[in-house]
Design a protein around this motif. Structure first.
Motif, mmCIF file in Angstrom:
data_model
loop_
_atom_site.group_PDB
_atom_site.id
_atom_site.type_symbol
_atom_site.label_atom_id
_atom_site.label_comp_id
_atom_site.label_asym_id
_atom_site.label_seq_id
_atom_site.Cartn_x
_atom_site.Cartn_y
_atom_site.Cartn_z
ATOM 1 N N TYR A 1 0.844 -1.201 0.000
ATOM 2 C CA TYR A 1 0.000 0.000 0.000
ATOM 3 C C TYR A 1 0.876 1.246 0.000
ATOM 4 O O TYR A 1 0.656 2.190 -0.762
ATOM 5 N N THR B 1 1.052 4.092 -3.061
ATOM 6 C CA THR B 1 0.344 5.344 -2.764
ATOM 7 C C THR B 1 1.235 6.430 -2.171
ATOM 8 O O THR B 1 0.851 7.596 -2.158
ATOM 9 N N ARG C 1 1.776 6.617 0.949
ATOM 10 C CA ARG C 1 1.036 6.917 2.177
ATOM 11 C C ARG C 1 1.158 5.723 3.125
ATOM 12 O O ARG C 1 1.067 4.572 2.701
ATOM 13 N N SER D 1 -5.000 4.093 6.485
ATOM 14 C CA SER D 1 -6.139 3.426 5.863
ATOM 15 C C SER D 1 -6.853 2.573 6.914
ATOM 16 O O SER D 1 -6.556 2.655 8.098
ATOM 17 N N ILE E 1 -7.026 -0.137 -1.621
ATOM 18 C CA ILE E 1 -6.825 1.178 -2.241
ATOM 19 C C ILE E 1 -8.104 1.585 -2.979
ATOM 20 O O ILE E 1 -8.524 0.907 -3.916
ATOM 21 N N ARG F 1 -7.830 7.126 -5.068
ATOM 22 C CA ARG F 1 -6.508 7.328 -4.473
ATOM 23 C C ARG F 1 -5.452 7.267 -5.577
ATOM 24 O O ARG F 1 -5.348 6.280 -6.295
ATOM 25 N N THR G 1 -2.141 6.557 -7.353
ATOM 26 C CA THR G 1 -1.017 5.647 -7.196
ATOM 27 C C THR G 1 0.140 6.111 -8.061
ATOM 28 O O THR G 1 -0.013 6.973 -8.932
ATOM 29 N N LEU H 1 -6.352 1.088 -11.041
ATOM 30 C CA LEU H 1 -5.514 1.926 -10.182
ATOM 31 C C LEU H 1 -4.280 2.425 -10.917
ATOM 32 O O LEU H 1 -3.239 2.676 -10.320
ATOM 33 N N THR I 1 7.862 4.175 0.775
ATOM 34 C CA THR I 1 6.823 5.137 0.389
ATOM 35 C C THR I 1 7.367 6.217 -0.527
ATOM 36 O O THR I 1 6.599 6.961 -1.131
ATOM 37 N N ALA J 1 -1.776 13.890 -2.455
ATOM 38 C CA ALA J 1 -1.250 12.558 -2.764
ATOM 39 C C ALA J 1 0.161 12.424 -2.215
ATOM 40 O O ALA J 1 0.851 13.412 -1.970
#
Length: 503
Positions: free
Chosen positions: A82, A86, A88, A93, A108, A112, A114, A167, A361, A379
């Motif tokens: 995740y 993302t 994030r 979440s 996701i 959102r 990506t 996504l 990330t 984002a």
């Protein structure tokens, strides 16, 4: 008359040349994610205490840069994935602890952004190949969502929703979750490849395609990745997210790899993983696109101690976590300090090393900078570009520190040399006896990378400063500069006895 014909022709040629030049300025990005590969499982990262040969990753490191202080955002599978896609942290979440399974719903949401979705706006072709493990909207025969590991209501001919192709990925080929989680069947884009007509158990029992075998999956991911690379050209940049299924359970090396490591099947599987990575790199080299292709090889978390038989390996002189404490699932660095190798001949010096702290990330912010663009403020809330580090320069980070997270939902905070753990132990599966009265842990990671000397009682001011920054990063909905955002659900810091010390 000739001029009037030539002028638009020249303009067309100039525009075409400009477009091709613009495309060539943007690097191709290939992100290869191993599954449960420990930092110490790569020989060049752990030369004294790694007994497994990894010539392909070693060569890649010699041709590029090694990051010695890279971390997955979680010490287990789904949360890290995740975070990679993302930018994030997963605990913002609904996933506060644990992982998803093969029949679980998408983590996701479609709105959102990506890294794949963002790069599509920058004219990239995008593909995901391998393990997804972020939930899928599997079609059912009676409209109700799938439940449990042996769901019997899946419509194998129906359309899958909420997956990679919704996504930001133009193409997907792989499996729904880990190789030990049903359903055992390949997926291409948003459709199953065939139907599950039988039941198999690769650790967990569930629906399976008759021809699906665990031992075939890693080679198949390699083949699909190579084929995709062979279809690319220099006129259009591409992004590939290649999520390997190894050396995660079931530890299933092919017959021609069994016995190669002299350390048992785990060592054999790591060697085969290395070889598949080599096949992918060789395909890039053969394509003529290597010069402007950034290849990243990393792992979603540390080595999983029980299936790998880590303690037995250590008795043979092989340490999957290198000098670090703990394993997959843990807050100690063995759970989330991961291999991170980058080769990009056009920009990265061969044999270079960076000791700057980065997190998985950071892919989306880095990709944005390399594409010559910026992310929307809503984002990549926990993403910082490591592009400057590739040139040997300090990263320009508004993020004060990196947050670590365990399978049990425990938090740790790393800032510079200091690391605060809001846990009395590993925070994960590793069971080690801690000194009586332990309420939290504080380590100097420069002097004590093995996290043996707990300084929490002697440096309470450092612990409180780190705790305050962690609380701020959680509350603000982001750890980078920008407008405050909201977490999807309330986030509680499980602080053991630390909360009694005050804020």
């Amino acid at each position: 008359m000739m001029k009037s014909i030539l002028k638009p022709l020249l303009l067309t040629l100039c525009c075409f040349t400009g477009a091709a030049h613009a495309a060539s300025d943007k690097p191709n990005i290939i992100f290869i994610l191993a599954d449960d590969l420990g930092y110490g499982d790569v020989h060049c990262l752990n030369p004294e205490r790694c007994k497994i040969a990894t010539p392909q990753m070693d060569q890649l490191a010699a041709q590029g840069m090694v990051f010695t202080d890279a971390h997955s955002s979680s010490s287990v599978c789904t949360p890290t994935r995740y975070g990679i896609l993302t930018g994030r942290y997963n605990w913002r979440s609904r996933l506060q602890n644990g992982v998803l399974y093969g029949f679980d719903q998408p983590l996701i949401p479609p709105d959102r952004l990506t890294v794949a979705g963002f790069l599509k706006t920058q004219d990239y072709r995008t593909a995901a190949i391998g393990k997804w493990h972020l939930g899928l909207g599997l079609p059912t025969t009676h409209g109700k969502t799938t439940r449990g590991q042996r769901a019997t209501n899946v419509d194998w001919k129906g359309r899958i929703s909420g997956g990679p192709v919704e996504l930001g990925f133009d193409y997907y080929y792989g499996i729904s979750a880990s190789l030990d989680m049903p359903p055992y069947i390949y997926i291409e884009n948003d459709r199953f490849v065939g139907e599950c007509t039988t039941t198999k158990a690769f650790h967990r029992k569930g629906p399976a395609h008759a021809d699906f075998e665990a031992v075939d999956v890693l080679p198949e991911i390699g083949r699909q990745s190579v084929e995709y690379i062979q279809q690319q050209n220099a006129d259009e940049p591409f992004f590939m997210y290649i999520a390997l299924t190894s050396p995660h359970t079931p530890i299933a090396p092919s017959d021609d790899w069994k016995g190669n490591s002299e350390l048992g099947v785990y060592g054999d599987f790591v060697m085969q993983t290395d070889a598949v990575i080599g096949e992918i790199v060789s395909a890039v080299d053969a394509s003529g696109l290597a010069e402007n292709t950034m290849i990243v090889v990393t792992s979603d978390n540390g080595c999983s101690a029980k299936p790998s038989k880590a303690k037995e390996l250590e008795q043979q002189g092989h340490y999957s976590s290198a000098e670090f404490r703990g394993y997959k699932s843990d807050l100690w660095d063995g759970g989330h300090r991961v291999p991170f190798i980058v080769r990009w001949p056009a920009k990265v010096d061969p044999g270079s090393v960076s000791d700057q702290t980065i997190c998985l990330t950071d892919l989306i912010a880095t990709s944005a900078e390399l594409a010559g663009s910026k992310l929307p403020e809503t984002a990549g809330e926990d993403s910082v570009s490591f592009a400057p580090a590739l040139k040997g320069e300090p990263m320009d980070s508004s993020r004060k520190g990196v947050i670590h997270h365990s399978i049990g939902g425990k938090f740790a905070y790393r800032q510079g040399k200091w690391k605060l753990l809001l846990a009395t132990g590993s925070g994960g599966w590793t069971k080690e006896k801690m000194p009586a009265g332990t309420v939290a842990q504080l380590y100097d990671m420069t002097a004590d990378p093995g996290e043996q000397n707990n300084l929490y009682n002697s440096h309470p001011e450092v612990a409180q400063r780190l705790l305050a920054q962690l609380q701020s990063d959680v509350k603000r909905g982001r750890s980078t500069d920008g407008p405050e955002l909201s977490n999807d659900v309330p986030v509680k810091l499980k602080m053991s006895g630390l909360s009694k010390k005050g804020k």
